[in-house]
Every structure is written in C-alpha cells, then in structure tokens.
Design an enzyme around this catalytic site. Structure first.
Site, PDB file in Angstrom:
ATOM      1  N   GLY A  31       2.648   4.232   7.581  1.00 39.12           N
ATOM      2  CA  GLY A  31       2.308   5.625   7.308  1.00 39.12           C
ATOM      3  C   GLY A  31       0.958   5.751   6.603  1.00 39.12           C
ATOM      4  O   GLY A  31       0.261   6.746   6.747  1.00 39.12           O
TER       5      GLY A  31
ATOM      6  N   ALA B  12       8.015   1.456   2.258  1.00 43.95           N
ATOM      7  CA  ALA B  12       8.358   1.573   3.679  1.00 43.95           C
ATOM      8  C   ALA B  12       8.480   3.043   4.034  1.00 43.95           C
ATOM      9  O   ALA B  12       8.732   3.884   3.163  1.00 43.95           O
ATOM     10  CB  ALA B  12       9.673   0.859   3.973  1.00 43.95           C
TER      11      ALA B  12
ATOM     12  N   GLU C  11      -0.612  -5.450   5.823  1.00 45.33           N
ATOM     13  CA  GLU C  11       0.712  -5.558   5.186  1.00 45.33           C
ATOM     14  C   GLU C  11       1.532  -6.653   5.872  1.00 45.33           C
ATOM     15  O   GLU C  11       2.194  -7.453   5.203  1.00 45.33           O
ATOM     16  CB  GLU C  11       1.442  -4.217   5.281  1.00 45.33           C
ATOM     17  CG  GLU C  11       0.808  -3.149   4.393  1.00 45.33           C
ATOM     18  CD  GLU C  11       1.400  -1.762   4.559  1.00 45.33           C
ATOM     19  OE1 GLU C  11       1.136  -0.925   3.695  1.00 45.33           O
ATOM     20  OE2 GLU C  11       2.093  -1.512   5.553  1.00 45.33           O
TER      21      GLU C  11
ATOM     22  N   THR D  89       0.846  -1.200   0.000  1.00 46.12           N
ATOM     23  CA  THR D  89       0.000   0.000   0.000  1.00 46.12           C
ATOM     24  C   THR D  89       0.881   1.250   0.000  1.00 46.12           C
ATOM     25  O   THR D  89       1.957   1.242   0.620  1.00 46.12           O
ATOM     26  CB  THR D  89      -0.880   0.008   1.264  1.00 46.12           C
ATOM     27  OG1 THR D  89      -1.696  -1.157   1.246  1.00 46.12           O
ATOM     28  CG2 THR D  89      -1.788   1.238   1.328  1.00 46.12           C
ATOM     29  N   GLY D  90       0.404   2.302  -0.648  1.00 46.84           N
ATOM     30  CA  GLY D  90       1.118   3.583  -0.572  1.00 46.84           C
ATOM     31  C   GLY D  90       1.396   4.168  -1.942  1.00 46.84           C
ATOM     32  O   GLY D  90       1.091   3.566  -2.977  1.00 46.84           O
TER      33      GLY D  90
HETATM   34  C1  5RP Z   1       1.402   2.027   4.289  1.00 50.29           C
HETATM   35  C2  5RP Z   1       2.865   1.823   4.306  1.00 50.29           C
HETATM   36  C3  5RP Z   1       3.641   2.373   3.139  1.00 50.29           C
HETATM   37  O1  5RP Z   1       4.370   1.337   2.578  1.00 50.29           O
HETATM   38  C4  5RP Z   1       4.554   3.442   3.634  1.00 50.29           C
HETATM   39  O2  5RP Z   1       3.800   4.403   4.337  1.00 50.29           O
HETATM   40  C5  5RP Z   1       5.293   4.113   2.464  1.00 50.29           C
HETATM   41  O3  5RP Z   1       4.383   4.830   1.699  1.00 50.29           O
HETATM   42  P1  5RP Z   1       4.823   5.698   0.460  1.00 50.29           P
HETATM   43  O4  5RP Z   1       5.241   4.760  -0.614  1.00 50.29           O
HETATM   44  O5  5RP Z   1       3.574   6.478   0.116  1.00 50.29           O
HETATM   45  O6  5RP Z   1       5.939   6.600   0.898  1.00 50.29           O
HETATM   46  O7  5RP Z   1       3.440   1.241   5.175  1.00 50.29           O
HETATM   47  O8  5RP Z   1       0.811   1.587   5.470  1.00 50.29           O
END
Ligand code: 5RP
Length: 236
Positions: free
Chosen positions: A109, A96, A116, A41-42
């Site tokens: 985040g 991450a 996950e 996710t993200g």
């Molecule tokens: C979501 C996560 C994401 O992998 C992490 O927040 C990184 O996000 P992004 O690729 O938007 O920087 O752990 O729960």
C-alpha cells in the site's frame, strides 16, 4: 420531573492510530540487542521506528525497506545499513494491508513492496504489526499492489483482466507513481487469492513483474494485532 443522567466511566475505544502505537511499541520485545534490525514501511512502522529510538543505543542499527523509513530512522539517530552489508537479520518488523489466519499477507500500500520482500527474505523471522482491521479470512479485498516495469504494464494489466481482475496504474499528482526502484505500481481488484503461495509463485514469473504484493513465501511468523482489548499475539 428531571430524568436522571448516567455518567459512563467506560474508556473510549482506542483509535486506529493508538492501536498502531501500541503494536509499534510491543514490537520492541522482538528486537535483539547488539544486532541490526529489519525495518519495514508505513504508518504502523513509523510508530515502531519512534519506539525503536528509545533503545537505539542497544542496537547496531537497521536495514530499511524504503527511502521514507531510512529518512525517519536517520533523523532519530539510528544507523542505517545497506541490505548487502548484512548477511542475515534475526527479525524484520513491518506492517501489512491484509493478513490472513496463516500469516500470509498483502503488502505494498505504501509502494515499498519490493524492498520489503528483499529485507524479509534475508530475515529469520517476520513480525507483522497491524491493527485489527487488517486481519482477514481470505486475501484479496484490498487492491493488490504489483510493481511492474513500465514497458510491461499494459500486458500485465491484460493478464489480470483475463483472471477476472481489474488493474489500475497507481497515480501520484496525476502521473504514474514512480517507486524507489524507478518502476510503476498497478493495483488489482476483483481477484480471488485462494492459494496465496501458488498465486505468488505464478504472478512472480510473469515477464515485467518486479514484485507481487502477496507475501506467502515471506509470510509472517508472528502478528502483533492491535485490538480493543490490547495487543494480541498470533503465531503461525
Ligand atoms: C508499504 C506496506 C505497509 O506495510 C502497508 O501498506 C501497511 O501500511 P500502514 O501501516 O500504513 O497501514 O506494505 O508498502
């Protein structure tokens, strides 16, 4: 006299968004044709999902770690399976918030840390995709997400305070954010996470903690890091 002007032929450095696109595309090499792939996710994973759509006819589908990723996968015509429908996955690809030089990560985040961790646990290999801002010497600068059953939130926050941390309930539109699992998130700053494996083991046992955002038991085996000189492959 006119001062001579110098025109530079140097390319502008890649933006963070472009680095995310690069690593999202690079992750395709780890996708096994004919199989189901684990998808995180993200914003970085969104780039991976977009790239995955170019080979959607070569894969069976995906197991997704969030409602948001499921919706994006389905919109691109990629079949999404329930985690329970697939016994094991060859690879899980996710971003991450922080990754250290041993492959331990802070995640959550995007508030999807529980699913996950579940999908990562059923995968043989975790490939982390991240831009270089995520690589750290020690975890802990990024506020640590912890998914908590609301009844336990106040006590869990006091436990973090006793460790020297400072915890805040994550809000959305002025109200506690509700995760895909119907729980809340606290974000903890001021922690020293010198032993990620032990930290994850300990905090996971606190009553009311659903998932702590340290991924040491489910750490990455590979990190595709987007850098100014291209994609760097780190193996752990
Ligand atoms: C979501 C996560 C994401 O992998 C992490 O927040 C990184 O996000 P992004 O690729 O938007 O920087 O752990 O729960």
């Amino acid at each position: 006299m006119n001062t001579p002007t110098h025109t530079s032929t140097q390319a502008a450095p890649l933006s963070q968004d472009e680095l995310k696109t690069l690593v999202g595309q690079a992750a395709l090499q780890y996708v096994v044709p004919g199989e189901v792939v684990g998808v995180g996710t993200g914003s970085t994973v969104n780039k991976f999902i977009d790239a995955l759509a170019t080979m959607k006819d070569q894969i069976k589908g995906a197991v997704s770690s969030s409602v948001a990723s499921t919706e994006r996968l389905q919109a691109l015509g990629i079949q999404v399976f329930e985690a329970a429908e697939v016994e094991s996955l060859s690879v899980y690809i996710d971003g991450a918030d922080e990754i250290d030089h041993q492959g331990n990560m802070v995640k959550g985040g995007g508030a999807a840390l529980t699913r996950e961790k579940i999908v990562a646990a059923q995968s043989k290999m975790f490939v982390c995709i991240a831009d270089e801002s995520k690589l750290v010497d020690a975890l802990g600068a990024f506020p640590l997400p912890v998914e908590v059953i609301p009844m336990a939130t106040a006590r869990v926050m006091r436990q973090f305070a006793a460790m020297g941390g400072s915890a805040k309930v994550r809000l959305k539109d002025g109200q506690p954010l509700v995760t895909d699992n119907g729980q809340h998130i606290v974000d903890v700053t001021g922690l020293k996470i010198s032993d990620p494996l032990q930290f994850e083991t300990d905090v996971s046992q606190w009553p009311g903690v659903v998932t702590v955002g340290v991924f040491a038991h489910q750490k990455a085996q590979v990190c595709l890091l987007g850098t100014s000189t291209g994609v760097k492959t780190l193996t752990f």
